[in-house]
Write a protein that holds these residues in place. Structure first.
Motif, PDB file in Angstrom:
ATOM      1  N   GLY A  14     -21.907  34.412 -38.830  1.00 10.45           N
ATOM      2  CA  GLY A  14     -22.196  33.441 -37.958  1.00 10.45           C
ATOM      3  C   GLY A  14     -21.516  32.140 -37.979  1.00 10.45           C
ATOM      4  O   GLY A  14     -21.298  31.574 -37.074  1.00 10.45           O
ATOM      5  N   ILE A  17     -18.326  32.747 -36.254  1.00  8.79           N
ATOM      6  CA  ILE A  17     -18.373  32.450 -34.763  1.00  8.79           C
ATOM      7  C   ILE A  17     -18.764  31.065 -34.350  1.00  8.79           C
ATOM      8  O   ILE A  17     -18.096  30.742 -33.594  1.00  8.79           O
ATOM      9  CB  ILE A  17     -19.447  33.367 -34.427  1.00  8.79           C
ATOM     10  N   THR A  21     -16.007  28.925 -32.004  1.00  8.40           N
ATOM     11  CA  THR A  21     -16.818  28.197 -30.613  1.00  8.40           C
ATOM     12  C   THR A  21     -16.262  26.877 -30.630  1.00  8.40           C
ATOM     13  O   THR A  21     -16.105  26.222 -29.651  1.00  8.40           O
ATOM     14  CB  THR A  21     -18.297  28.541 -30.742  1.00  8.40           C
ATOM     15  N   SER A  37     -27.206  30.425 -38.146  1.00 10.94           N
ATOM     16  CA  SER A  37     -26.500  31.105 -39.174  1.00 10.94           C
ATOM     17  C   SER A  37     -26.816  30.618 -40.616  1.00 10.94           C
ATOM     18  O   SER A  37     -26.638  31.371 -41.367  1.00 10.94           O
ATOM     19  CB  SER A  37     -24.989  30.800 -38.925  1.00 10.94           C
TER      20      SER A  37
END
Length: 149
Positions: A14, A17, A21, A37
């Motif tokens: 997480g 990611i 992002t 996350s």
């Protein structure tokens, strides 16, 4: 130990990611993803994961859930039998209301008009109030008919 590893790996994924992002200049979404996350790592660090896994794999805990389920089943069975016999809540409320009326039948009677002081204006009777509100509706109806509605 396995659950802690899985939760830590999910948090790391997480955060990865979230980094991608943020690289795409979507900082608000990246911050939100990072917050989600970090929850699994926080659960591992507080010991919640160990506590839940300890509960999930104990036979006595599952027996406790079985006893709770049995209690619920017995409760629902008695409710169904009570309904079949006809002693529903509505009948009990009606019986209480009938009993309450027998105790004090005049308790809710309107007060007499003879006790109203002379200087105080009397209220309009309900028939006059209904007629006045009917006049209001007839005006509205006339306006609606005029406009073809």
């Amino acid at each position: 130990m396995l659950a802690e590893t899985i939760f830590s790996a999910a948090s790391a994924a997480g955060l990865g990611i979230a980094a991608v992002t943020a690289y795409r200049k979507r900082f608000l979404a990246a911050t939100r993803i990072a917050a989600y996350s970090l929850v699994p790592v926080g659960l591992v660090m507080t010991g919640v994961v160990e506590w839940v896994s300890g509960i999930a794999f104990k036979p006595s805990v599952w027996l406790g859930f079985g006893v709770l389920g049995l209690a619920w089943l017995l409760f629902m069975t008695t409710r169904a039998v009570e309904r079949r016999r006809g002693t529903s809540r509505g009948e009990r409320k009606a019986a209480r209301a009938a009993q309450g009326e027998a105790i004090a039948p005049a308790a809710s009677a309107p007060p007499s008009t003879s006790g109203i002081p002379a200087g105080r204006p009397r209220a309009k009777p309900k028939k006059e109030q209904a007629a006045a509100s009917g006049d209001d509706f007839s005006d509205i109806e006339a306006i609606l008919k005029k406009h073809g509605l």
